[in-house]
Scaffold this active site. Structure first.
Site, PDB file in Angstrom:
ATOM      1  N   LYS A   6      43.255 -26.326  21.962  1.00 52.40           N
ATOM      2  CA  LYS A   6      43.481 -27.509  22.694  1.00 52.40           C
ATOM      3  C   LYS A   6      44.598 -28.077  22.243  1.00 52.40           C
ATOM      4  CE  LYS A   6      41.724 -31.494  24.456  1.00 52.40           C
ATOM      5  NZ  LYS A   6      40.530 -32.741  24.879  1.00 52.40           N
ATOM      6  N   ARG A  17      47.624 -28.357  30.857  1.00 53.22           N
ATOM      7  CA  ARG A  17      46.595 -29.117  30.466  1.00 53.22           C
ATOM      8  C   ARG A  17      45.332 -28.810  31.473  1.00 53.22           C
ATOM      9  NH1 ARG A  17      46.400 -34.487  26.649  1.00 53.22           N
ATOM     10  NH2 ARG A  17      44.063 -34.249  26.466  1.00 53.22           N
ATOM     11  N   ASN A  39      40.163 -28.147  32.330  1.00 50.86           N
ATOM     12  CA  ASN A  39      39.086 -28.698  33.058  1.00 50.86           C
ATOM     13  C   ASN A  39      38.253 -27.511  33.685  1.00 50.86           C
ATOM     14  OD1 ASN A  39      39.969 -31.158  32.852  1.00 50.86           O
ATOM     15  ND2 ASN A  39      41.604 -31.021  34.185  1.00 50.86           N
ATOM     16  N   GLU A  61      31.905 -26.340  25.632  1.00 51.60           N
ATOM     17  CA  GLU A  61      33.119 -26.416  25.620  1.00 51.60           C
ATOM     18  C   GLU A  61      33.706 -25.386  24.898  1.00 51.60           C
ATOM     19  OE1 GLU A  61      34.720 -28.601  27.419  1.00 51.60           O
ATOM     20  OE2 GLU A  61      33.404 -30.190  28.010  1.00 51.60           O
ATOM     21  N   HIS A 121      26.826 -33.823  29.418  1.00 50.98           N
ATOM     22  CA  HIS A 121      28.040 -33.488  30.040  1.00 50.98           C
ATOM     23  C   HIS A 121      28.205 -31.742  29.888  1.00 50.98           C
ATOM     24  CE1 HIS A 121      32.456 -33.560  30.900  1.00 50.98           C
ATOM     25  NE2 HIS A 121      32.730 -32.897  29.756  1.00 50.98           N
ATOM     26  N   ARG A 133      49.784 -53.301  21.796  1.00 49.58           N
ATOM     27  CA  ARG A 133      50.495 -52.023  22.251  1.00 49.58           C
ATOM     28  C   ARG A 133      50.460 -50.735  21.250  1.00 49.58           C
ATOM     29  NH1 ARG A 133      54.540 -55.953  22.683  1.00 49.58           N
ATOM     30  NH2 ARG A 133      54.689 -56.769  24.714  1.00 49.58           N
ATOM     31  N   HIS A 158      31.523 -31.993  36.824  1.00 54.60           N
ATOM     32  CA  HIS A 158      31.353 -33.614  37.311  1.00 54.60           C
ATOM     33  C   HIS A 158      30.747 -34.041  38.248  1.00 54.60           C
ATOM     34  CE1 HIS A 158      35.397 -34.263  34.731  1.00 54.60           C
ATOM     35  NE2 HIS A 158      34.325 -34.239  34.015  1.00 54.60           N
ATOM     36  N   GLU A 213      49.040 -34.173  31.123  1.00 50.80           N
ATOM     37  CA  GLU A 213      48.300 -33.349  32.162  1.00 50.80           C
ATOM     38  C   GLU A 213      49.223 -33.209  33.386  1.00 50.80           C
ATOM     39  OE1 GLU A 213      44.115 -33.473  32.123  1.00 50.80           O
ATOM     40  OE2 GLU A 213      44.084 -33.039  34.236  1.00 50.80           O
ATOM     41  N   LYS A 253      43.280 -38.492  24.995  1.00 49.10           N
ATOM     42  CA  LYS A 253      42.742 -38.919  26.402  1.00 49.10           C
ATOM     43  C   LYS A 253      41.661 -40.080  25.873  1.00 49.10           C
ATOM     44  CE  LYS A 253      43.169 -35.453  30.052  1.00 49.10           C
ATOM     45  NZ  LYS A 253      42.029 -34.661  31.041  1.00 49.10           N
ATOM     46  N   HIS A 305      34.913 -27.928  35.229  1.00 45.34           N
ATOM     47  CA  HIS A 305      34.647 -29.400  35.130  1.00 45.34           C
ATOM     48  C   HIS A 305      34.490 -30.177  36.275  1.00 45.34           C
ATOM     49  CE1 HIS A 305      35.097 -28.968  30.888  1.00 45.34           C
ATOM     50  NE2 HIS A 305      34.913 -30.334  30.450  1.00 45.34           N
TER      51      HIS A 305
HETATM   52  N1  LIG Z   1      38.890 -37.679  25.727  1.00 39.40           N
HETATM   53  C1  LIG Z   1      38.368 -36.414  26.026  1.00 39.40           C
HETATM   54  O1  LIG Z   1      39.388 -35.766  26.031  1.00 39.40           O
HETATM   55  C2  LIG Z   1      37.163 -36.131  26.442  1.00 39.40           C
HETATM   56  C3  LIG Z   1      36.600 -34.749  26.588  1.00 39.40           C
HETATM   57  C4  LIG Z   1      35.479 -34.389  26.760  1.00 39.40           C
HETATM   58  C5  LIG Z   1      34.282 -35.582  26.920  1.00 39.40           C
HETATM   59  N2  LIG Z   1      34.923 -36.710  27.042  1.00 39.40           N
HETATM   60  C6  LIG Z   1      33.798 -37.810  26.977  1.00 39.40           C
HETATM   61  O2  LIG Z   1      32.889 -37.753  25.871  1.00 39.40           O
HETATM   62  C7  LIG Z   1      31.772 -38.364  26.264  1.00 39.40           C
HETATM   63  C8  LIG Z   1      30.798 -37.139  25.987  1.00 39.40           C
HETATM   64  O3  LIG Z   1      30.702 -37.202  24.355  1.00 39.40           O
HETATM   65  P1  LIG Z   1      29.486 -36.868  23.763  1.00 39.40           P
HETATM   66  O4  LIG Z   1      28.827 -35.487  24.224  1.00 39.40           O
HETATM   67  O5  LIG Z   1      29.746 -36.646  22.297  1.00 39.40           O
HETATM   68  O6  LIG Z   1      28.562 -38.115  24.097  1.00 39.40           O
HETATM   69  P2  LIG Z   1      28.017 -39.242  23.194  1.00 39.40           P
HETATM   70  O7  LIG Z   1      29.109 -39.661  22.669  1.00 39.40           O
HETATM   71  O8  LIG Z   1      27.174 -39.997  24.050  1.00 39.40           O
HETATM   72  O9  LIG Z   1      27.106 -38.503  21.951  1.00 39.40           O
HETATM   73  C9  LIG Z   1      25.955 -37.884  22.625  1.00 39.40           C
HETATM   74  C10 LIG Z   1      24.823 -38.331  21.688  1.00 39.40           C
HETATM   75  O10 LIG Z   1      24.510 -37.954  20.454  1.00 39.40           O
HETATM   76  C11 LIG Z   1      24.494 -38.933  19.402  1.00 39.40           C
HETATM   77  N3  LIG Z   1      25.464 -38.691  18.203  1.00 39.40           N
HETATM   78  C12 LIG Z   1      26.749 -38.274  18.033  1.00 39.40           C
HETATM   79  N4  LIG Z   1      26.926 -37.941  17.000  1.00 39.40           N
HETATM   80  C13 LIG Z   1      25.641 -37.597  16.253  1.00 39.40           C
HETATM   81  C14 LIG Z   1      25.234 -37.553  14.803  1.00 39.40           C
HETATM   82  N5  LIG Z   1      26.336 -36.716  14.104  1.00 39.40           N
HETATM   83  N6  LIG Z   1      24.059 -37.802  14.571  1.00 39.40           N
HETATM   84  C15 LIG Z   1      23.230 -38.079  15.460  1.00 39.40           C
HETATM   85  N7  LIG Z   1      23.359 -38.461  16.479  1.00 39.40           N
HETATM   86  C16 LIG Z   1      24.702 -38.553  17.129  1.00 39.40           C
HETATM   87  C17 LIG Z   1      25.233 -40.299  20.132  1.00 39.40           C
HETATM   88  O11 LIG Z   1      24.881 -41.477  19.515  1.00 39.40           O
HETATM   89  C18 LIG Z   1      24.519 -39.915  21.561  1.00 39.40           C
HETATM   90  O12 LIG Z   1      23.320 -40.377  21.776  1.00 39.40           O
HETATM   91  C19 LIG Z   1      31.845 -38.572  27.692  1.00 39.40           C
HETATM   92  O13 LIG Z   1      32.085 -39.943  27.970  1.00 39.40           O
HETATM   93  C20 LIG Z   1      33.097 -37.842  28.112  1.00 39.40           C
HETATM   94  O14 LIG Z   1      33.665 -38.434  29.241  1.00 39.40           O
HETATM   95  C21 LIG Z   1      36.306 -37.157  26.519  1.00 39.40           C
END
Ligand SMILES: NC(=O)c1ccc[n+]([C@@H]2O[C@H](COP(=O)([O-])OP(=O)(O)OC[C@H]3O[C@@H](n4cnc5c(N)ncnc54)[C@H](O)[C@@H]3O)[C@@H](O)[C@H]2O)c1
Length: 360
Positions: A224, A238, A242, A182, A262, A118, A249, A234, A140, A245
């Site tokens: 944020k 919040r 988006n 972002e 993304h 939990r 998306h 949200e 999130k 987005h």
């Molecule tokens: N929780 C939230 O509020 C929220 C908000 C926005 C996006 N997201 C989610 O985040 C994800 C996208 O995140 P992202 O863009 O970080 O993608 P990701 O986690 O896939 O990372 C992008 C790439 O960069 C590489 N990488 C990351 N840090 C690195 C570093 N320091 N050195 C070398 N390589 C590195 C990773 O291995 C990957 O190949 C999606 O799943 C999206 O849905 C969540």
């Protein structure tokens, strides 16, 4: 080092931002009250940073769980396998899960921490720019389902967030530029200081100037944190985060998550939101133009060839879980802030989308 505190109903927690933080002794250890830590990461990121993270928690027993790289790994199978690992190694609630990676690792690790017994201690240690300015903050967490992204998850605030800018050194340039989308989003939401920094330091930002980046990350996290404090789950404000987005998306979905990162899809979505706002008379030409210009100066994509007609994007947008009662629900910029608009004029909406479609 700079520090912010995010105040939420679940808990208040610090966000530490600076250079070289994972190499320094630091009071982050105090957020792990148990005797074990599980570092969740992927092989590439772990090869650069796992040893430093272990040294940071030198008085704990370390475990490391690696998943393969990529969005497809944010799935129920990995979620379940990490839970199996925690159970097998008798982790307790006050032991700590450290999500070391981008948004994929942060969302997956966060959801595991949310549900194990939990809720166990969670430290977000984001290593992509997108994760540093967005996904690691605000609670999130989620995994994807074959029917859609982030369909299974929870709101679970971390116990601390440690943002070490030096981890960006190994991030590929395309991923880095994608994360800037972002930050532009926060500027368009009305953060004048972010807008000014982006406009006056564009080249330095592209070259990852650490001093400017630290300011941008701090201001982005502060924005944020402010929005999340008002509306943790949200129900209202919040949703403004988006911006761009719903379009983004839809573009990601139509292109089967293969063509755009993304942030790249969000950038095209921001252009569409700006177009629509201007067409509706809510945003002046001068402001619309400066936002379009900023996005392209930062090297973000402007147009998409993911479809030939706006109808495909409109259809995909209707399936977005952020739409209420199957109506379009969009965030649109005005000259000073952004507002939520439901069921906007479909003719103008199509036009706004079409302006960013290219047949090339
Ligand atoms: N929780 C939230 O509020 C929220 C908000 C926005 C996006 N997201 C989610 O985040 C994800 C996208 O995140 P992202 O863009 O970080 O993608 P990701 O986690 O896939 O990372 C992008 C790439 O960069 C590489 N990488 C990351 N840090 C690195 C570093 N320091 N050195 C070398 N390589 C590195 C990773 O291995 C990957 O190949 C999606 O799943 C999206 O849905 C969540």
């Amino acid at each position: 080092m700079q520090e912010l505190v995010l105040q939420s109903q679940q808990r208040n927690y610090p966000i530490f931002i600076g250079q070289g933080l994972i190499q320094q002794q630091h009071n982050i250890q105090s957020f792990c009250t148990g005797d074990k830590v599980l570092i969740v990461s992927n092989p590439q990121i772990a090869s650069h940073y796992a040893e430093s993270v272990k040294a940071l928690f030198s008085d704990k027993t370390h475990h490391i769980y690696l998943i393969a790289e990529g969005e497809n790994e944010k799935n129920l199978a990995n979620y379940s396998a990490i839970l199996d690992y925690l159970i097998k190694h008798q982790f307790r609630r006050n032991d700590c899960l450290i999500a070391l990676g981008g948004g994929v690792i942060g969302d997956l690790g966060g959801f595991v921490a949310a549900s194990y017994q939990r809720g166990m201690n969670l430290i977000q240690l984001p290593t992509s720019l997108l994760a540093q300015v967005d996904s690691s903050v605000g609670g999130k967490t989620a995994v994807n389902h074959p029917q859609g992204k982030n369909l299974i998850g929870a709101f679970y605030q971390p116990h601390a967030v440690l943002i070490d800018l030096n981890t960006l050194a190994t991030l590929p340039q395309r991923e880095y530029i994608s994360g800037l989308a972002e930050i532009v989003k926060y500027a368009i939401l009305g953060e004048a200081k972010i807008l000014e920094l982006l406009q006056t330091n564009t080249d330095k930002i592209i070259q990852r100037d650490p001093l400017i980046l630290e300011q941008l990350i701090y201001l982005s996290c502060a924005k944020k944190a402010d929005v999340v404090a008002q509306d943790e789950t949200e129900k209202g404000a919040r949703a403004l985060l988006n911006l761009g987005h719903s379009f983004g998306h839809a573009i990601e979905k139509i292109s089967q998550y293969a063509q755009y990162l993304h942030g790249e899809a969000v950038a095209i979505g921001l252009h569409m939101a700006i177009n629509l706002s201007q067409l509706k008379g809510m945003l002046s030409e001068i402001n619309a133009e400066q936002y379009h210009q900023l996005l392209s100066n930062l090297g973000l994509p402007q147009k998409t060839n993911c479809c030939k007609k706006p109808a495909e994007i409109l259809d995909a947008m209707l399936l977005d879980k952020k739409n209420l009662n199957h109506k379009y629900r969009l965030i649109l910029p005005t000259d000073s802030t952004c507002v939520i608009v439901e069921e906007p004029n479909n003719v103008l909406l199509s036009q706004a989308i079409e302006m960013q479609i290219t047949l090339d």
